[in-house]
Design an enzyme around this catalytic site. Structure first.
Site, PDB file in Angstrom:
ATOM      1  CG  HIS A  50      -1.964   1.015   1.202  1.00 29.34           C
ATOM      2  ND1 HIS A  50      -1.721   2.333   1.498  1.00 29.34           N
ATOM      3  CD2 HIS A  50      -3.277   0.946   0.870  1.00 29.34           C
ATOM      4  CE1 HIS A  50      -2.845   3.034   1.359  1.00 29.34           C
ATOM      5  NE2 HIS A  50      -3.806   2.203   0.975  1.00 29.34           N
ATOM      6  CD  GLU A  87      -2.767   2.294  -2.935  1.00 25.11           C
ATOM      7  OE1 GLU A  87      -3.745   2.529  -2.223  1.00 25.11           O
ATOM      8  OE2 GLU A  87      -1.609   2.305  -2.514  1.00 25.11           O
ATOM      9  CB  SER A  92     -10.831   8.436  -2.580  1.00 24.88           C
ATOM     10  OG  SER A  92     -10.971   8.558  -1.219  1.00 24.88           O
ATOM     11  N   GLY A 125     -10.946   2.678   1.530  1.00 25.59           N
ATOM     12  CA  GLY A 125     -10.297   3.109   2.769  1.00 25.59           C
ATOM     13  C   GLY A 125     -11.317   3.701   3.724  1.00 25.59           C
TER      14      GLY A 125
HETATM   15  P1  PGA Z   1      -9.416   6.196   0.948  1.00 25.12           P
HETATM   16  O1  PGA Z   1      -8.215   5.170   0.872  1.00 25.12           O
HETATM   17  O2  PGA Z   1     -10.628   5.468   0.446  1.00 25.12           O
HETATM   18  O3  PGA Z   1      -9.514   6.590   2.380  1.00 25.12           O
HETATM   19  O4  PGA Z   1      -9.059   7.339   0.052  1.00 25.12           O
HETATM   20  C1  PGA Z   1      -8.079   4.380  -0.266  1.00 25.12           C
HETATM   21  C2  PGA Z   1      -6.855   3.501  -0.144  1.00 25.12           C
HETATM   22  O5  PGA Z   1      -6.042   3.703   0.749  1.00 25.12           O
HETATM   23  O6  PGA Z   1      -6.707   2.577  -0.975  1.00 25.12           O
END
Ligand code: PGA
Length: 264
Positions: free
Chosen positions: A95, A167, A215, A236
């Site tokens: 990640h 991501e 996100s 997330g």
């Molecule tokens: P988020 O995180 O949905 O809080 O933006 C996404 C992720 O870390 O893959």
């Protein structure tokens, strides 16, 4: 689409044991068993064990957020994939928060991917470019390097059992949370499959699941899940809110049903 949509809730470093238990209860009340959606929860290392005793396995599977590549030994503070093998089905690896805050290198990620596979845990390999890399036109080079190194030690039979999460770092809330355009994501998902196809053949490239990991919430997830070749989402912040997370699962189920109708 002939496979389930995969929705992974990454709780990151949130929720103590009792808060985690409360969220699981709420999710149980609100989420039913969906034929076309596989739902995975990724609590902290501390809460994995209690959560494992509370979930209905017909509804939820578990993922770790990280683990260490050695199986056992004098490695203070670490937990190995070997220790997690009976507890989790998946582990998130590489990640961007781990790469950026904890200096995980391409090689660290590769070792973890191999350790996961060796212990029969499906790695969810996160790859993604930063905003600066994107602005300087390096996106594809960065993704190529992250992807090919991560899977370099896997055999052609092991490669089928991995998940890749794209991501874009600039599109996760931790590092900016810009809204990525579904069309741009489509190009990148195709690019990821092309890389796999080049290394392992078209059949493998088609079988591997690729998730969107920027996100999303219950209002935006459909536009990403409808991208051809997108097999799900790594969620997330919205996974900590049972309204939002169950809403995401509902939307995923609708996308799955619509895709079935299209296939007929
Ligand atoms: P988020 O995180 O949905 O809080 O933006 C996404 C992720 O870390 O893959």
């Amino acid at each position: 689409m002939d496979r389930k949509i995969l929705i992974v809730g990454n709780w990151k470093m949130n929720l103590n044991v009792s808060q985690a238990s409360l969220l699981v209860q709420r999710l149980h009340e609100r989420i039913k068993i969906h034929r076309g959606v596989e739902i995975v929860l990724a609590p902290t290392m501390l809460t994995l064990q209690p959560v494992s005793t509370e979930i209905d396995r017909r509804k939820f599977r578990l993922s770790a957020q990280d683990a260490y590549s050695k199986d056992e030994g004098a490695y203070t503070g670490q937990v190995s994939f070997a220790m997690l093998r009976d507890l989790v089905s998946y582990c998130i690896i590489g990640h961007s928060e781990r790469r950026i805050y904890f200096n995980e290198t391409l090689d660290t990620v590769k070792e973890k991917v191999s350790a996961a596979v060796r212990n029969e845990i499906t790695p969810i390999i996160c790859i993604g470019e930063t905003k600066i890399e994107r602005q300087s036109g390096e996106t594809k080079q960065v993704l190529h390097d992250q992807l090919t190194t991560a899977i370099a030690d896997l055999t052609s039979s092991e490669i089928d059992n991995i998940v890749i999460a794209y991501e874009p770092v600039w599109a996760i809330s931790t590092f900016g949370g810009e809204i990525a355009k579904p069309n741009d994501i489509k190009d990148i998902i195709n690019f990821i499959r092309d890389q796999i196809s080049h290394l392992y053949g078209l059949g493998t490239a088609k079988r591997i699941r690729v998730l969107y990991g920027g996100s999303v919430d219950d209002n935006t997830v459909t536009s990403y899940l409808e991208i051809p070749g997108c097999d799900g989402a790594l969620v997330g912040g919205a996974s900590l809110n049972y309204h939002k997370f169950s809403g995401i699962v509902d939307k995923a189920s609708l996308v799955y049903q619509k895709s079935k109708i299209r296939i007929k």
